[in-house]
Design a protein around this motif. Structure first.
Motif, PDB file in Angstrom:
ATOM      1  N   ALA A  41      33.475  35.794  56.306  1.00 13.95           N
ATOM      2  CA  ALA A  41      34.241  35.172  55.490  1.00 13.95           C
ATOM      3  C   ALA A  41      35.337  36.148  55.316  1.00 13.95           C
ATOM      4  O   ALA A  41      36.345  35.866  55.372  1.00 13.95           O
ATOM      5  CB  ALA A  41      33.649  34.638  54.135  1.00 13.95           C
ATOM      6  N   ILE A  42      34.913  37.470  55.505  1.00 13.79           N
ATOM      7  CA  ILE A  42      36.106  38.569  55.491  1.00 13.79           C
ATOM      8  C   ILE A  42      36.889  38.521  56.804  1.00 13.79           C
ATOM      9  O   ILE A  42      38.164  38.576  56.673  1.00 13.79           O
ATOM     10  CB  ILE A  42      35.298  39.868  55.404  1.00 13.79           C
ATOM     11  CG1 ILE A  42      34.782  40.277  53.915  1.00 13.79           C
ATOM     12  CG2 ILE A  42      36.421  41.107  55.820  1.00 13.79           C
ATOM     13  CD1 ILE A  42      33.967  41.444  53.864  1.00 13.79           C
ATOM     14  N   ALA A  43      36.195  38.205  57.946  1.00 14.35           N
ATOM     15  CA  ALA A  43      36.870  38.165  59.307  1.00 14.35           C
ATOM     16  C   ALA A  43      37.864  36.849  59.311  1.00 14.35           C
ATOM     17  O   ALA A  43      39.109  36.983  59.715  1.00 14.35           O
ATOM     18  CB  ALA A  43      35.822  38.005  60.304  1.00 14.35           C
ATOM     19  N   GLU A  44      37.131  35.684  58.769  1.00 13.52           N
ATOM     20  CA  GLU A  44      38.086  34.313  58.753  1.00 13.52           C
ATOM     21  C   GLU A  44      39.455  34.634  57.836  1.00 13.52           C
ATOM     22  O   GLU A  44      40.290  34.231  58.243  1.00 13.52           O
ATOM     23  CB  GLU A  44      37.254  33.364  58.221  1.00 13.52           C
ATOM     24  CG  GLU A  44      37.942  32.056  58.026  1.00 13.52           C
ATOM     25  CD  GLU A  44      37.167  30.905  57.220  1.00 13.52           C
ATOM     26  OE1 GLU A  44      37.612  30.123  56.643  1.00 13.52           O
ATOM     27  OE2 GLU A  44      35.617  31.083  57.264  1.00 13.52           O
ATOM     28  N   LEU A  45      39.374  35.099  56.911  1.00 18.06           N
ATOM     29  CA  LEU A  45      40.310  35.398  55.651  1.00 18.06           C
ATOM     30  C   LEU A  45      41.193  36.665  55.992  1.00 18.06           C
ATOM     31  O   LEU A  45      42.222  36.840  55.394  1.00 18.06           O
ATOM     32  CB  LEU A  45      39.901  35.460  54.358  1.00 18.06           C
ATOM     33  CG  LEU A  45      39.241  34.218  53.873  1.00 18.06           C
ATOM     34  CD1 LEU A  45      38.562  34.423  52.495  1.00 18.06           C
ATOM     35  CD2 LEU A  45      39.988  32.949  53.729  1.00 18.06           C
ATOM     36  N   ASN A  46      40.862  37.478  57.053  1.00 18.69           N
ATOM     37  CA  ASN A  46      41.510  38.476  57.442  1.00 18.69           C
ATOM     38  C   ASN A  46      41.717  39.507  56.267  1.00 18.69           C
ATOM     39  O   ASN A  46      42.809  40.073  55.692  1.00 18.69           O
ATOM     40  CB  ASN A  46      42.906  38.414  58.146  1.00 18.69           C
ATOM     41  CG  ASN A  46      43.369  39.569  58.626  1.00 18.69           C
ATOM     42  OD1 ASN A  46      42.689  40.552  58.872  1.00 18.69           O
ATOM     43  ND2 ASN A  46      44.909  39.781  58.649  1.00 18.69           N
ATOM     44  N   TYR A  47      40.420  39.719  55.476  1.00 18.93           N
ATOM     45  CA  TYR A  47      40.434  40.245  53.962  1.00 18.93           C
ATOM     46  C   TYR A  47      40.626  41.792  54.287  1.00 18.93           C
ATOM     47  O   TYR A  47      39.893  42.135  54.853  1.00 18.93           O
ATOM     48  CB  TYR A  47      39.508  39.825  53.050  1.00 18.93           C
ATOM     49  CG  TYR A  47      39.023  40.681  51.893  1.00 18.93           C
ATOM     50  CD1 TYR A  47      40.072  40.570  50.803  1.00 18.93           C
ATOM     51  CD2 TYR A  47      38.201  41.540  51.863  1.00 18.93           C
ATOM     52  CE1 TYR A  47      39.913  41.282  49.671  1.00 18.93           C
ATOM     53  CE2 TYR A  47      37.965  42.187  50.761  1.00 18.93           C
ATOM     54  CZ  TYR A  47      38.902  42.297  49.431  1.00 18.93           C
ATOM     55  OH  TYR A  47      38.537  43.082  48.378  1.00 18.93           O
ATOM     56  N   ARG A  48      41.424  42.206  53.250  1.00 16.41           N
ATOM     57  CA  ARG A  48      41.403  43.974  53.533  1.00 16.41           C
ATOM     58  C   ARG A  48      41.247  44.394  51.856  1.00 16.41           C
ATOM     59  O   ARG A  48      42.117  43.857  51.102  1.00 16.41           O
ATOM     60  CB  ARG A  48      42.880  44.441  53.969  1.00 16.41           C
ATOM     61  CG  ARG A  48      42.917  44.181  55.442  1.00 16.41           C
ATOM     62  CD  ARG A  48      42.055  44.835  56.476  1.00 16.41           C
ATOM     63  NE  ARG A  48      42.025  44.679  57.870  1.00 16.41           N
ATOM     64  CZ  ARG A  48      41.475  43.805  58.445  1.00 16.41           C
ATOM     65  NH1 ARG A  48      40.790  42.844  57.766  1.00 16.41           N
ATOM     66  NH2 ARG A  48      41.728  43.624  59.465  1.00 16.41           N
ATOM     67  N   PRO A  49      40.444  45.455  51.649  1.00 13.74           N
ATOM     68  CA  PRO A  49      40.138  45.765  50.170  1.00 13.74           C
ATOM     69  C   PRO A  49      41.383  46.247  49.740  1.00 13.74           C
ATOM     70  O   PRO A  49      42.203  47.015  50.460  1.00 13.74           O
ATOM     71  CB  PRO A  49      38.905  46.561  50.439  1.00 13.74           C
ATOM     72  CG  PRO A  49      38.224  46.100  51.543  1.00 13.74           C
ATOM     73  CD  PRO A  49      39.289  45.716  52.619  1.00 13.74           C
ATOM     74  N   ASN A  50      41.645  45.952  48.512  1.00 11.99           N
ATOM     75  CA  ASN A  50      42.999  46.553  47.640  1.00 11.99           C
ATOM     76  C   ASN A  50      42.538  48.130  47.624  1.00 11.99           C
ATOM     77  O   ASN A  50      41.464  48.460  46.801  1.00 11.99           O
ATOM     78  CB  ASN A  50      42.836  45.954  46.557  1.00 11.99           C
ATOM     79  CG  ASN A  50      44.260  46.403  45.618  1.00 11.99           C
ATOM     80  OD1 ASN A  50      44.605  47.292  45.727  1.00 11.99           O
ATOM     81  ND2 ASN A  50      44.606  45.615  44.884  1.00 11.99           N
ATOM     82  N   PRO A  51      43.236  49.011  47.949  1.00  9.83           N
ATOM     83  CA  PRO A  51      43.030  50.467  48.054  1.00  9.83           C
ATOM     84  C   PRO A  51      43.000  50.996  46.462  1.00  9.83           C
ATOM     85  O   PRO A  51      42.327  51.568  46.014  1.00  9.83           O
ATOM     86  CB  PRO A  51      44.530  51.188  48.464  1.00  9.83           C
ATOM     87  CG  PRO A  51      44.931  49.975  49.637  1.00  9.83           C
ATOM     88  CD  PRO A  51      44.625  48.714  48.849  1.00  9.83           C
ATOM     89  N   ALA A  52      43.917  50.196  45.716  1.00  4.78           N
ATOM     90  CA  ALA A  52      43.835  50.421  44.101  1.00  4.78           C
ATOM     91  C   ALA A  52      42.410  50.115  43.340  1.00  4.78           C
ATOM     92  O   ALA A  52      41.837  50.837  42.819  1.00  4.78           O
ATOM     93  CB  ALA A  52      44.699  49.686  43.323  1.00  4.78           C
ATOM     94  N   ALA A  53      41.832  49.013  43.881  1.00  5.59           N
ATOM     95  CA  ALA A  53      40.522  48.845  43.420  1.00  5.59           C
ATOM     96  C   ALA A  53      39.438  49.676  44.035  1.00  5.59           C
ATOM     97  O   ALA A  53      38.399  50.225  43.288  1.00  5.59           O
ATOM     98  CB  ALA A  53      40.242  47.285  43.793  1.00  5.59           C
ATOM     99  N   GLN A  54      39.434  50.256  45.370  1.00  6.88           N
ATOM    100  CA  GLN A  54      38.620  51.198  45.894  1.00  6.88           C
ATOM    101  C   GLN A  54      38.800  52.326  45.123  1.00  6.88           C
ATOM    102  O   GLN A  54      37.935  53.129  44.859  1.00  6.88           O
ATOM    103  CB  GLN A  54      39.103  51.330  47.206  1.00  6.88           C
ATOM    104  CG  GLN A  54      38.322  50.195  48.241  1.00  6.88           C
ATOM    105  CD  GLN A  54      38.996  50.452  49.702  1.00  6.88           C
ATOM    106  OE1 GLN A  54      39.862  51.116  50.083  1.00  6.88           O
ATOM    107  NE2 GLN A  54      37.809  50.522  50.446  1.00  6.88           N
ATOM    108  N   GLY A  55      40.058  52.839  44.729  1.00  4.87           N
ATOM    109  CA  GLY A  55      40.042  54.001  43.684  1.00  4.87           C
ATOM    110  C   GLY A  55      39.367  54.249  42.564  1.00  4.87           C
ATOM    111  O   GLY A  55      38.927  54.846  41.910  1.00  4.87           O
ATOM    112  N   LEU A  56      39.582  52.527  41.986  1.00  9.38           N
ATOM    113  CA  LEU A  56      38.618  52.594  40.825  1.00  9.38           C
ATOM    114  C   LEU A  56      37.068  52.768  40.716  1.00  9.38           C
ATOM    115  O   LEU A  56      36.568  53.590  40.205  1.00  9.38           O
ATOM    116  CB  LEU A  56      38.948  50.904  40.152  1.00  9.38           C
ATOM    117  CG  LEU A  56      40.112  50.685  39.560  1.00  9.38           C
ATOM    118  CD1 LEU A  56      40.177  49.192  39.337  1.00  9.38           C
ATOM    119  CD2 LEU A  56      39.982  51.297  38.118  1.00  9.38           C
ATOM    120  N   ARG A  57      36.826  52.593  41.879  1.00 11.15           N
ATOM    121  CA  ARG A  57      35.233  52.814  42.214  1.00 11.15           C
ATOM    122  C   ARG A  57      35.131  54.413  42.035  1.00 11.15           C
ATOM    123  O   ARG A  57      34.072  54.747  41.959  1.00 11.15           O
ATOM    124  CB  ARG A  57      34.765  52.229  43.769  1.00 11.15           C
ATOM    125  CG  ARG A  57      33.272  52.508  43.938  1.00 11.15           C
ATOM    126  CD  ARG A  57      32.738  51.532  43.146  1.00 11.15           C
ATOM    127  NE  ARG A  57      32.878  50.306  43.157  1.00 11.15           N
ATOM    128  CZ  ARG A  57      33.087  49.576  42.247  1.00 11.15           C
ATOM    129  NH1 ARG A  57      33.118  50.090  40.924  1.00 11.15           N
ATOM    130  NH2 ARG A  57      33.052  48.310  42.076  1.00 11.15           N
TER     131      ARG A  57
END
Length: 329
Positions: A41-57
Protein backbone atom coordinates in the motif's frame (compact mmCIF):
# COMPACT_ATOMS: atom_id res chain seq x y z
CA UNK A 1 -2.40 15.64 -6.29
CA UNK A 2 -2.69 15.53 -2.50
CA UNK A 3 0.03 13.78 -0.58
CA UNK A 4 -1.02 10.36 0.76
CA UNK A 5 -1.44 10.10 4.52
CA UNK A 6 -0.89 7.27 6.96
CA UNK A 7 -4.67 6.91 7.13
CA UNK A 8 -4.79 6.38 3.35
CA UNK A 9 -2.22 3.60 3.72
CA UNK A 10 -4.24 2.00 6.50
CA UNK A 11 -7.42 2.12 4.38
CA UNK A 12 -5.83 0.57 1.29
CA UNK A 13 -4.06 -2.12 3.34
CA UNK A 14 -7.18 -2.86 5.38
CA UNK A 15 -5.45 -2.35 8.71
CA UNK A 16 -5.41 0.21 11.52
CA UNK A 17 -3.28 3.35 11.60
CA UNK A 18 -1.56 1.79 14.59
CA UNK A 19 -0.48 -1.22 12.48
CA UNK A 20 0.90 1.01 9.73
CA UNK A 21 2.86 2.92 12.38
CA UNK A 22 4.29 -0.34 13.70
CA UNK A 23 5.45 -1.33 10.22
CA UNK A 24 7.02 2.09 9.65
CA UNK A 25 8.82 1.90 12.99
CA UNK A 26 9.97 -1.69 12.41
CA UNK A 27 8.22 -2.90 15.54
CA UNK A 28 7.42 -6.51 16.39
CA UNK A 29 3.96 -8.10 16.67
CA UNK A 30 3.11 -7.62 12.97
CA UNK A 31 2.66 -10.74 10.85
CA UNK A 32 4.62 -11.13 7.61
CA UNK A 33 1.38 -11.13 5.61
CA UNK A 34 0.18 -7.87 7.22
CA UNK A 35 3.59 -6.25 6.85
CA UNK A 36 3.57 -7.18 3.14
CA UNK A 37 0.09 -5.62 2.63
CA UNK A 38 1.17 -2.41 4.31
CA UNK A 39 4.40 -2.26 2.30
CA UNK A 40 2.46 -2.76 -0.95
CA UNK A 41 0.00 0.00 0.00
CA UNK A 42 2.89 2.36 0.76
CA UNK A 43 4.38 1.67 -2.68
CA UNK A 44 1.02 1.99 -4.44
CA UNK A 45 0.26 5.35 -2.85
CA UNK A 46 3.87 6.58 -3.01
CA UNK A 47 3.49 7.37 0.69
CA UNK A 48 6.30 9.26 2.39
CA UNK A 49 6.25 9.65 6.21
CA UNK A 50 5.76 13.19 7.46
CA UNK A 51 9.10 14.40 8.90
CA UNK A 52 7.24 16.34 11.60
CA UNK A 53 5.43 13.20 12.70
CA UNK A 54 8.71 11.33 12.77
CA UNK A 55 10.07 14.11 14.94
CA UNK A 56 7.21 13.55 17.34
CA UNK A 57 8.32 9.95 17.77
CA UNK A 58 11.69 11.29 18.87
CA UNK A 59 10.02 13.79 21.28
CA UNK A 60 11.27 16.76 19.29
CA UNK A 61 8.02 18.52 18.40
CA UNK A 62 7.03 19.32 21.97
CA UNK A 63 3.51 17.86 22.17
CA UNK A 64 1.82 16.04 25.05
CA UNK A 65 -1.87 15.24 25.44
CA UNK A 66 -4.52 15.35 28.15
CA UNK A 67 -7.32 12.85 27.44
CA UNK A 68 -10.28 13.37 29.78
CA UNK A 69 -13.96 12.54 29.96
CA UNK A 70 -15.40 15.95 29.11
CA UNK A 71 -13.38 19.16 28.82
CA UNK A 72 -16.58 21.19 29.34
CA UNK A 73 -16.79 19.86 32.91
CA UNK A 74 -15.41 22.64 35.15
CA UNK A 75 -13.00 20.47 37.13
CA UNK A 76 -11.47 18.92 34.01
CA UNK A 77 -11.16 22.32 32.38
CA UNK A 78 -9.25 23.60 35.43
CA UNK A 79 -6.92 20.59 35.28
CA UNK A 80 -6.30 21.18 31.57
CA UNK A 81 -5.34 24.76 32.34
CA UNK A 82 -2.92 23.66 35.07
CA UNK A 83 -1.30 21.09 32.74
CA UNK A 84 -0.83 23.76 30.07
CA UNK A 85 0.76 26.11 32.59
CA UNK A 86 3.03 23.39 33.99
CA UNK A 87 4.21 22.36 30.52
CA UNK A 88 4.20 25.81 28.91
CA UNK A 89 7.95 26.25 28.62
CA UNK A 90 8.48 22.80 27.07
CA UNK A 91 5.38 21.41 25.37
CA UNK A 92 2.19 22.23 23.53
CA UNK A 93 -0.78 20.45 25.14
CA UNK A 94 -3.41 18.65 23.05
CA UNK A 95 -6.74 18.16 24.85
CA UNK A 96 -9.29 15.52 23.84
CA UNK A 97 -12.59 14.37 25.37
CA UNK A 98 -13.78 10.76 25.44
CA UNK A 99 -17.33 11.49 26.69
CA UNK A 100 -17.03 8.30 28.73
CA UNK A 101 -16.78 6.10 25.61
CA UNK A 102 -14.00 3.47 25.96
CA UNK A 103 -13.81 2.92 22.19
CA UNK A 104 -13.44 6.65 21.54
CA UNK A 105 -10.75 6.75 24.23
CA UNK A 106 -8.77 3.92 22.63
CA UNK A 107 -9.06 5.37 19.12
CA UNK A 108 -7.97 8.80 20.37
CA UNK A 109 -4.98 7.50 22.32
CA UNK A 110 -3.76 5.22 19.54
CA UNK A 111 -4.01 8.10 17.09
CA UNK A 112 -2.11 10.44 19.42
CA UNK A 113 0.56 7.80 20.00
CA UNK A 114 0.99 7.16 16.28
CA UNK A 115 2.55 10.54 15.63
CA UNK A 116 0.93 13.44 17.44
CA UNK A 117 2.08 13.29 21.07
CA UNK A 118 5.02 11.89 23.00
CA UNK A 119 3.26 11.53 26.32
CA UNK A 120 -0.33 11.24 27.52
CA UNK A 121 -2.05 12.22 30.75
CA UNK A 122 -5.18 10.08 30.91
CA UNK A 123 -8.32 10.29 33.00
CA UNK A 124 -9.51 6.78 32.13
CA UNK A 125 -12.99 5.60 31.22
CA UNK A 126 -14.37 2.43 32.77
CA UNK A 127 -13.17 -0.97 31.57
CA UNK A 128 -9.83 -2.59 30.83
CA UNK A 129 -6.92 -0.48 29.60
CA UNK A 130 -4.73 -3.46 28.65
CA UNK A 131 -4.40 -1.98 25.15
CA UNK A 132 -2.07 0.67 26.59
CA UNK A 133 0.63 -2.02 26.82
CA UNK A 134 0.66 -2.06 23.00
CA UNK A 135 1.46 1.62 22.50
CA UNK A 136 4.76 2.33 20.71
CA UNK A 137 7.83 2.19 22.88
CA UNK A 138 8.68 5.63 24.21
CA UNK A 139 5.07 6.84 24.61
CA UNK A 140 4.68 7.65 28.30
CA UNK A 141 1.27 7.41 29.98
CA UNK A 142 0.31 8.58 33.46
CA UNK A 143 -3.18 8.60 34.94
CA UNK A 144 -5.05 11.38 36.67
CA UNK A 145 -8.11 11.31 38.95
CA UNK A 146 -8.54 7.52 38.63
CA UNK A 147 -6.39 4.46 37.90
CA UNK A 148 -6.39 2.51 34.64
CA UNK A 149 -7.62 -1.05 35.00
CA UNK A 150 -5.09 -3.68 33.79
CA UNK A 151 -2.39 -1.06 33.25
CA UNK A 152 0.04 0.07 35.92
CA UNK A 153 1.14 3.68 35.79
CA UNK A 154 1.92 6.69 37.93
CA UNK A 155 -1.30 8.18 39.30
CA UNK A 156 -2.28 11.57 40.70
CA UNK A 157 -5.64 11.82 42.43
CA UNK A 158 -7.50 13.52 45.26
CA UNK A 159 -8.22 12.02 48.67
CA UNK A 160 -11.80 11.23 47.67
CA UNK A 161 -12.57 9.08 50.71
CA UNK A 162 -11.18 11.53 53.24
CA UNK A 163 -12.74 14.61 51.65
CA UNK A 164 -16.25 13.16 51.45
CA UNK A 165 -16.00 11.77 54.99
CA UNK A 166 -15.00 15.25 56.16
CA UNK A 167 -18.07 16.81 54.52
CA UNK A 168 -20.45 14.22 55.98
CA UNK A 169 -18.90 14.59 59.45
CA UNK A 170 -19.53 18.33 59.19
CA UNK A 171 -23.24 17.71 58.62
CA UNK A 172 -23.41 15.03 61.32
CA UNK A 173 -21.90 17.43 63.85
CA UNK A 174 -24.75 19.81 63.11
CA UNK A 175 -27.35 17.20 63.96
CA UNK A 176 -28.16 15.74 60.54
CA UNK A 177 -28.48 11.95 60.59
CA UNK A 178 -30.53 11.60 57.39
CA UNK A 179 -28.07 12.73 54.70
CA UNK A 180 -28.89 12.03 51.05
CA UNK A 181 -26.01 11.16 48.72
CA UNK A 182 -26.37 11.96 45.01
CA UNK A 183 -23.55 10.71 42.81
CA UNK A 184 -22.54 9.66 39.32
CA UNK A 185 -22.47 6.15 37.82
CA UNK A 186 -21.55 3.46 40.34
CA UNK A 187 -18.82 2.12 38.02
CA UNK A 188 -16.78 5.33 38.16
CA UNK A 189 -13.74 4.94 40.43
CA UNK A 190 -14.05 8.37 42.05
CA UNK A 191 -17.71 7.72 42.82
CA UNK A 192 -16.86 4.44 44.51
CA UNK A 193 -14.31 6.21 46.69
CA UNK A 194 -16.63 9.08 47.57
CA UNK A 195 -19.45 6.75 48.55
CA UNK A 196 -16.90 4.89 50.69
CA UNK A 197 -16.10 8.20 52.42
CA UNK A 198 -19.81 8.82 53.02
CA UNK A 199 -20.22 5.36 54.54
CA UNK A 200 -17.07 5.73 56.62
CA UNK A 201 -18.38 8.88 58.31
CA UNK A 202 -21.72 7.21 59.06
CA UNK A 203 -20.02 4.13 60.52
CA UNK A 204 -17.84 6.29 62.75
CA UNK A 205 -21.01 7.90 64.10
CA UNK A 206 -22.82 4.53 64.47
CA UNK A 207 -25.50 5.60 62.01
CA UNK A 208 -26.93 2.80 59.81
CA UNK A 209 -26.41 3.05 56.07
CA UNK A 210 -29.75 3.55 54.29
CA UNK A 211 -29.73 2.72 50.58
CA UNK A 212 -32.93 4.75 50.14
CA UNK A 213 -30.81 7.86 50.57
CA UNK A 214 -28.40 6.91 47.77
CA UNK A 215 -28.60 7.97 44.12
CA UNK A 216 -25.88 6.73 41.74
CA UNK A 217 -26.55 7.28 38.04
CA UNK A 218 -25.12 9.42 35.24
CA UNK A 219 -26.28 13.01 35.80
CA UNK A 220 -29.65 13.66 34.18
CA UNK A 221 -31.81 16.65 35.10
CA UNK A 222 -35.14 14.86 34.78
CA UNK A 223 -34.03 11.73 36.61
CA UNK A 224 -32.54 13.75 39.46
CA UNK A 225 -35.68 15.90 39.66
CA UNK A 226 -37.78 12.75 40.07
CA UNK A 227 -35.39 11.34 42.66
CA UNK A 228 -35.40 14.52 44.73
CA UNK A 229 -39.22 14.44 44.71
CA UNK A 230 -39.11 10.79 45.81
CA UNK A 231 -36.75 11.64 48.68
CA UNK A 232 -39.16 14.31 49.93
CA UNK A 233 -42.02 11.81 50.24
CA UNK A 234 -40.06 9.33 52.34
CA UNK A 235 -41.44 8.65 55.84
CA UNK A 236 -38.13 10.05 57.12
CA UNK A 237 -36.91 12.41 54.40
CA UNK A 238 -33.31 13.63 54.41
CA UNK A 239 -32.50 16.85 56.25
CA UNK A 240 -29.20 17.36 54.39
CA UNK A 241 -27.70 16.46 51.01
CA UNK A 242 -24.26 15.91 49.48
CA UNK A 243 -23.44 15.64 45.79
CA UNK A 244 -20.48 13.64 44.48
CA UNK A 245 -19.31 15.73 41.51
CA UNK A 246 -19.98 19.04 39.78
CA UNK A 247 -22.10 17.56 36.98
CA UNK A 248 -24.46 16.06 39.55
CA UNK A 249 -24.59 19.40 41.38
CA UNK A 250 -25.46 21.23 38.16
CA UNK A 251 -28.20 18.69 37.38
CA UNK A 252 -29.61 19.26 40.87
CA UNK A 253 -29.64 23.01 40.24
CA UNK A 254 -31.37 22.51 36.87
CA UNK A 255 -33.89 20.30 38.65
CA UNK A 256 -34.77 23.19 40.96
CA UNK A 257 -32.83 22.13 44.06
CA UNK A 258 -31.77 25.06 46.27
CA UNK A 259 -28.02 24.78 46.83
CA UNK A 260 -27.52 27.93 48.90
CA UNK A 261 -28.05 26.19 52.21
CA UNK A 262 -25.97 25.08 55.17
CA UNK A 263 -27.56 21.63 54.69
CA UNK A 264 -25.95 21.01 51.28
CA UNK A 265 -22.32 20.31 50.33
CA UNK A 266 -21.15 19.79 46.76
CA UNK A 267 -18.12 17.70 45.89
CA UNK A 268 -16.15 19.92 43.47
CA UNK A 269 -16.27 23.66 43.52
CA UNK A 270 -17.35 25.23 40.24
CA UNK A 271 -17.50 28.66 38.56
CA UNK A 272 -19.99 31.03 40.25
CA UNK A 273 -20.43 28.67 43.21
CA UNK A 274 -19.40 31.56 45.42
CA UNK A 275 -22.37 33.68 44.27
CA UNK A 276 -25.05 31.21 43.15
CA UNK A 277 -27.93 31.14 45.66
CA UNK A 278 -25.77 33.25 47.95
CA UNK A 279 -22.92 30.75 47.74
CA UNK A 280 -22.63 26.95 47.69
CA UNK A 281 -20.76 24.90 50.28
CA UNK A 282 -18.22 22.81 48.41
CA UNK A 283 -15.33 20.40 48.63
CA UNK A 284 -12.71 22.00 46.41
CA UNK A 285 -10.17 19.65 44.87
CA UNK A 286 -6.84 21.26 44.05
CA UNK A 287 -6.99 21.11 40.25
CA UNK A 288 -3.78 23.11 39.97
CA UNK A 289 -1.81 20.71 42.16
CA UNK A 290 -3.29 17.66 40.39
CA UNK A 291 -2.36 18.98 36.96
CA UNK A 292 1.11 20.00 38.15
CA UNK A 293 1.79 16.60 39.72
CA UNK A 294 0.53 14.63 36.71
CA UNK A 295 2.67 16.75 34.40
CA UNK A 296 5.77 16.25 36.55
CA UNK A 297 5.13 12.50 36.56
CA UNK A 298 4.75 12.43 32.79
CA UNK A 299 7.88 14.47 32.09
CA UNK A 300 9.91 12.18 34.35
CA UNK A 301 8.74 9.14 32.41
CA UNK A 302 9.44 10.89 29.12
CA UNK A 303 13.01 11.37 30.38
CA UNK A 304 13.21 7.57 30.75
CA UNK A 305 12.72 7.41 34.51
CA UNK A 306 12.39 3.68 35.29
CA UNK A 307 11.67 3.95 39.02
CA UNK A 308 8.63 2.05 40.41
CA UNK A 309 5.25 3.60 39.65
CA UNK A 310 3.75 5.66 42.42
CA UNK A 311 0.41 7.12 43.47
CA UNK A 312 0.11 10.63 44.87
CA UNK A 313 -3.05 11.59 46.76
CA UNK A 314 -3.69 15.28 47.25
CA UNK A 315 -5.95 16.82 49.85
CA UNK A 316 -9.08 18.90 49.26
CA UNK A 317 -10.55 21.94 51.00
CA UNK A 318 -14.01 22.22 52.56
CA UNK A 319 -15.31 25.68 51.68
CA UNK A 320 -18.21 26.74 53.92
CA UNK A 321 -20.14 29.64 52.43
CA UNK A 322 -23.08 28.77 54.72
CA UNK A 323 -22.65 27.17 58.13
CA UNK A 324 -25.73 26.93 60.31
CA UNK A 325 -25.20 27.92 63.91
CA UNK A 326 -21.79 29.44 63.15
CA UNK A 327 -22.60 32.11 60.57
CA UNK A 328 -21.34 32.21 57.02
CA UNK A 329 -17.59 31.77 56.45
Amino acid sequence: MERATIRDVARVAGVSVKTVSRVLNHERYVTDETRSRVTEAIAELNYRPNPAAQGLRRSTTGAIAFVCEDISEPFEAQIAGSIERAAADQYVVIVASTFGDPLRERTTIESLASGYADGIILSPTMGSKAYLHSLPRGIAVVCLDRPARDFESDLALSDNVGAMAWAVRHLLMRGHTRIAYLGDDVGVFTQQERLAGYRKALEEADIPFDKDLIYQHSPDDSRIRNHLAWLRQLRQPPTAHVSANSLTTLSMIHAGFFTGSATFIAFDDFPLADVLHGGVNAIAQDAGALGDEATRMLLRRMRNDTSPVRTTRLGAQLILRHDEGHGDT
